[in-house]
Design a protein around this motif. Structure first.
Motif, short mmCIF file in Angstrom:
data_model
loop_
_atom_site.label_atom_id
_atom_site.label_comp_id
_atom_site.label_asym_id
_atom_site.label_seq_id
_atom_site.Cartn_x
_atom_site.Cartn_y
_atom_site.Cartn_z
N THR A 62 0.87 -1.21 0.07
CA THR A 62 0.24 -0.07 -0.09
C THR A 62 0.92 1.22 0.02
O THR A 62 0.41 2.26 -0.41
CB THR A 62 -0.89 -0.06 1.34
OG1 THR A 62 -0.33 -0.21 2.38
CG2 THR A 62 -1.90 -1.22 1.17
N ALA A 63 2.09 1.19 0.62
CA ALA A 63 2.83 2.40 0.75
C ALA A 63 4.20 2.18 -0.25
O ALA A 63 4.99 3.15 0.15
CB ALA A 63 3.18 2.81 2.11
N THR A 64 4.03 1.41 -1.19
CA THR A 64 5.30 1.13 -1.95
C THR A 64 5.19 1.25 -3.50
O THR A 64 3.95 0.86 -3.78
CB THR A 64 5.67 -0.12 -1.54
OG1 THR A 64 6.16 -0.24 -0.35
CG2 THR A 64 7.13 -0.52 -2.37
N GLU A 65 5.77 1.99 -4.19
CA GLU A 65 5.88 1.70 -5.62
C GLU A 65 7.03 1.02 -6.11
O GLU A 65 8.05 0.90 -5.51
CB GLU A 65 5.93 3.19 -6.30
CG GLU A 65 4.66 4.08 -5.72
CD GLU A 65 4.80 5.72 -6.69
OE1 GLU A 65 5.41 5.68 -7.29
OE2 GLU A 65 3.85 6.40 -6.15
N CYS A 66 6.83 0.30 -7.40
CA CYS A 66 7.87 -0.49 -7.60
C CYS A 66 8.17 -0.16 -9.28
O CYS A 66 7.11 -0.06 -10.07
CB CYS A 66 7.41 -2.21 -7.70
SG CYS A 66 6.88 -2.59 -5.90
N ILE A 67 9.12 -0.19 -9.65
CA ILE A 67 9.70 -0.41 -11.12
C ILE A 67 10.92 -1.32 -11.27
O ILE A 67 11.50 -1.50 -10.16
CB ILE A 67 10.12 0.87 -11.71
CG1 ILE A 67 11.28 1.59 -10.80
CG2 ILE A 67 9.02 1.86 -11.81
CD1 ILE A 67 11.74 2.94 -11.53
N GLY A 68 10.89 -1.69 -12.49
CA GLY A 68 12.04 -2.82 -12.45
C GLY A 68 11.81 -3.97 -13.62
O GLY A 68 10.75 -4.47 -13.71
N GLU A 69 13.11 -4.37 -14.32
CA GLU A 69 12.93 -5.34 -15.33
C GLU A 69 13.51 -6.68 -14.53
O GLU A 69 14.38 -6.43 -14.21
CB GLU A 69 13.73 -4.76 -16.68
CG GLU A 69 13.76 -5.93 -17.76
CD GLU A 69 14.47 -5.59 -19.12
OE1 GLU A 69 15.12 -6.72 -19.77
OE2 GLU A 69 14.59 -4.40 -19.28
N LEU A 70 12.65 -7.70 -15.28
CA LEU A 70 12.97 -9.11 -14.50
C LEU A 70 13.96 -9.74 -15.50
O LEU A 70 13.56 -9.93 -16.63
CB LEU A 70 11.92 -9.78 -14.15
CG LEU A 70 11.21 -9.37 -12.74
CD1 LEU A 70 9.92 -9.97 -12.74
CD2 LEU A 70 11.99 -9.57 -11.77
N ALA A 71 14.95 -10.36 -15.05
CA ALA A 71 15.66 -11.53 -15.73
C ALA A 71 14.90 -12.98 -15.60
O ALA A 71 14.26 -12.95 -14.72
CB ALA A 71 17.23 -11.55 -15.47
N LEU A 72 15.33 -13.78 -16.40
CA LEU A 72 14.59 -14.99 -16.30
C LEU A 72 14.98 -15.66 -14.82
O LEU A 72 14.13 -16.56 -14.50
CB LEU A 72 14.87 -15.80 -17.80
CG LEU A 72 14.64 -15.39 -18.85
CD1 LEU A 72 14.73 -16.37 -19.93
CD2 LEU A 72 13.03 -15.07 -18.98
N ASP A 73 16.26 -15.42 -14.61
CA ASP A 73 16.76 -16.26 -13.31
C ASP A 73 16.18 -15.42 -12.06
O ASP A 73 16.67 -15.83 -10.98
CB ASP A 73 18.25 -16.24 -13.35
CG ASP A 73 19.01 -14.98 -13.15
OD1 ASP A 73 18.22 -13.96 -13.64
OD2 ASP A 73 20.06 -14.95 -12.99
N GLY A 74 15.45 -14.22 -12.27
CA GLY A 74 14.86 -13.56 -11.03
C GLY A 74 15.79 -12.40 -10.67
O GLY A 74 15.20 -11.78 -9.64
N GLY A 75 16.83 -12.31 -11.32
CA GLY A 75 17.37 -10.86 -11.05
C GLY A 75 16.85 -9.53 -11.63
O GLY A 75 15.79 -9.93 -12.53
N LEU A 76 17.06 -8.44 -11.03
CA LEU A 76 16.65 -7.20 -11.37
C LEU A 76 17.48 -6.43 -12.21
O LEU A 76 18.66 -6.29 -11.96
CB LEU A 76 15.92 -6.54 -10.33
CG LEU A 76 14.86 -6.91 -9.48
CD1 LEU A 76 14.63 -6.26 -8.20
CD2 LEU A 76 13.84 -6.72 -10.36
N ARG A 77 17.11 -5.73 -13.40
CA ARG A 77 17.76 -5.07 -14.40
C ARG A 77 17.34 -3.63 -14.19
O ARG A 77 16.13 -3.23 -14.09
CB ARG A 77 17.60 -5.52 -15.82
CG ARG A 77 18.36 -7.10 -15.91
CD ARG A 77 18.09 -7.57 -17.24
NE ARG A 77 18.97 -8.62 -17.43
CZ ARG A 77 18.61 -9.88 -18.43
NH1 ARG A 77 17.45 -9.72 -19.20
NH2 ARG A 77 19.44 -10.73 -18.28
N PRO A 78 18.17 -2.69 -14.36
CA PRO A 78 18.07 -1.08 -14.44
C PRO A 78 16.92 -0.93 -15.65
O PRO A 78 17.01 -1.29 -16.58
CB PRO A 78 19.17 -0.38 -14.64
CG PRO A 78 20.00 -1.60 -15.45
CD PRO A 78 19.61 -3.01 -14.86
N VAL A 79 16.06 0.13 -15.20
CA VAL A 79 15.20 0.66 -16.35
C VAL A 79 15.52 2.12 -16.11
O VAL A 79 16.20 2.76 -15.34
CB VAL A 79 13.66 0.41 -15.84
CG1 VAL A 79 13.53 -0.85 -16.06
CG2 VAL A 79 13.58 1.13 -14.59
#
Length: 506
Positions: free
Chosen positions: A102-119
């Motif tokens: 409720t108090a969080t916003e999210c952005i981010g691209e996912l790799a297939l292994d679950g890693g987060l890539r920059p946007v």
């Protein structure tokens, strides 16, 4: 039916537009649909999200999944919605508590292994999230730029599993600004820039460069090859004081959107030097999905156009409005975007196609018709917008061997910074941006000096724009000498800086 709502941000110009990611898990055959004016890269999130969830040791629900990105009329692009979609599915399936989102916003691209890539656009998203009173959860690679947003609470995760563990409270990700962030002392950055003391001779041109830096004036350098035009242009950023925080935030937001932000360049004025083969879209921005061009990436800094007549004429003419207004409006059938473009133009050119017109060491081989055609590539309206136009002559070898090179950039940077502060206190803008009544208030001439300027303007056939630009440059020359009033010698020097336009036939 289980329904989860996650807050995210899209890119709309340099602003972070709010996007509500609604994830619904319903009965029926297992399917996965993404709706809400999503482009191909967003729809491909279905496969990335499924693999990332499974490879992170979490359960991907075998349900009918519908993801809606609202508002439906705002275009969505890129992989920035991968993370909010994944978290929404996990929340809807009971693997994350709904209250944690409720108090969080999210952005981010996912790799297939679950890693987060920059946007791109992380700084804009952080500013918008802070204004909305929410935290921002994003990839760790974006944390250094997002933490620049004053008051924003940034949570940075390297993987989807870390983000899920944080939302479950086991353990919480620390606020990134507590231990990280870019350097905030710009003096060390300025020391790494090319120094004006490296330039031997060319004293008149160096003075013109200092005047241009002090008042924010556009500058054109003309001379034979090898006389130091590019060398002088590259020393202009070292004369400029560091960006103020508000300016630096705007510059960082543009580079974040472009994907070229580097935290080590925080508060450093940009220097952009596109090749003369650049298209109009590359220079001013555009495309089917409007992106900032070189003039916006040079916002707050310097745009250097070497070999100016070699640029396509249509490209150069596109600069005319941004030079006046300090912004660029890009309109497409379904989108309108405005980017700031308050840059300082420095251009360099040869005096003729072979480059040796006026060179005492090598004769020019060009015919008058070739010279006229070459110079005709620059329109009068464009040259009229360039305040200072000077010739860079070829120097004798003895001048290049002199050890005395004049004050260094640090000396001039201190003087220019102090003069710019006086300008801002006096009129709220630099001299190069004075308009209308503000220009009349700041430029008061004695009757004899005004008569002198009027005679010169009539004799040299100045346009109204050129006349006012001479006044602005004269105001900067007086500021360089710490004078409150403009003297005749200031006017004479400012008029000399327009002589090149006359030699070019405009």
């Amino acid at each position: 039916m289980p329904l989860a709502i996650v807050q995210s941000r899209a890119v709309a110009g340099i602003q972070g537009a709010e996007v509500v990611v609604e994830c619904d898990l319903g009965p029926g055959l297992p399917t996965f649909a993404v709706v809400g004016l999503a482009e191909t890269a967003v729809k491909e999130a279905r496969d990335r999200v499924r693999s990332a969830i499974q490879n992170s040791g979490l359960d991907f629900p075998a349900r009918r999944i519908v993801v809606n990105l609202a508002p439906a009329d705002l275009p969505k692009e890129g992989g920035r919605f991968d993370l909010p979609i994944a978290l929404g599915i996990l929340a809807a399936s009971g693997q994350i508590p709904m209250t944690a989102l409720t108090a969080t916003e999210c952005i981010g691209e996912l790799a297939l292994d679950g890693g987060l890539r920059p946007v791109p656009g992380a700084l804009s998203a952080a500013l918008a999230a802070s204004s909305a009173g929410r935290e921002l959860l994003l990839p760790r690679a974006n944390a250094d730029e997002a933490v620049l947003a004053e008051g924003a609470v940034i949570r940075a995760a390297a993987t989807l599993a870390q983000a899920v563990a944080h939302l479950r409270g086991q353990p919480h990700l620390p606020a990134w600004e507590a231990t990280h962030g870019p350097a905030t002392e710009p003096e060390t950055l300025a020391e790494a820039l090319p120094d004006l003391a490296d330039v031997r001779g060319q004293e008149m041109v160096k003075r013109a460069l200092v005047v241009a830096a002090l008042g924010g004036h556009h500058l054109l350098l003309s001379g034979p090859p090898g006389t130091g035009k590019s060398m002088l242009a590259m020393r202009l950023p070292g004369l400029l004081p560091p960006l103020q925080r508000d300016e630096a935030m705007e510059v960082a937001a543009l580079h974040s959107l472009h994907g070229s932000f580097e935290s080590r360049h925080w508060r450093r004025r940009p220097f952009r030097s596109p090749h003369h083969s650049a298209s109009a879209a590359a220079l001013v921005g555009g495309g089917s999905r409007p992106k900032p061009g070189e003039i916006s990436l040079a916002h707050g800094g310097v745009l250097f156009l070497d070999e100016l007549p070699e640029f396509p004429r249509a490209v150069l003419e596109a600069l005319r409005e941004p030079l006046e207004t300090g912004e660029i409006h890009i309109s497409r059938a379904n989108r309108h975007t405005c980017y700031p473009a308050r840059f300082q133009l420095v251009a360099a050119m040869n005096p003729c196609p072979c480059g040796h017109l006026g060179n005492p060491r090598e004769a020019c081989r060009c015919t008058p018709a070739q010279i006229q055609q070459y110079r005709g590539r620059l329109s009068g309206p464009l040259l009229d917008r360039i305040d200072i136009q000077v010739e860079v002559p070829a120097l004798p070898i003895e001048a290049l061997q002199q050890k005395e090179s004049g004050p260094d950039s640090a000396y001039w940077r201190e003087r220019i910074g102090a003069a710019r502060e006086r300008q801002m206190l006096r009129q709220g803008c630099l001299n190069g941006q004075l308009q209308g009544k503000a220009l009349d208030r700041q430029v008061t001439l004695a009757p004899a000096d005004r008569s002198f300027l009027e005679r010169a303007a009539q004799s040299l056939a100045f346009s109204a724009r050129a006349y006012h630009r001479v006044l602005r440059v004269a105001r900067s020359i007086a500021d360089l000498e710490a004078r409150d009033s403009i003297h005749r010698e200031d006017l004479a020097e400012a008029i000399q800086y327009r002589r090149l336009a006359l030699s070019l036939g405009h």
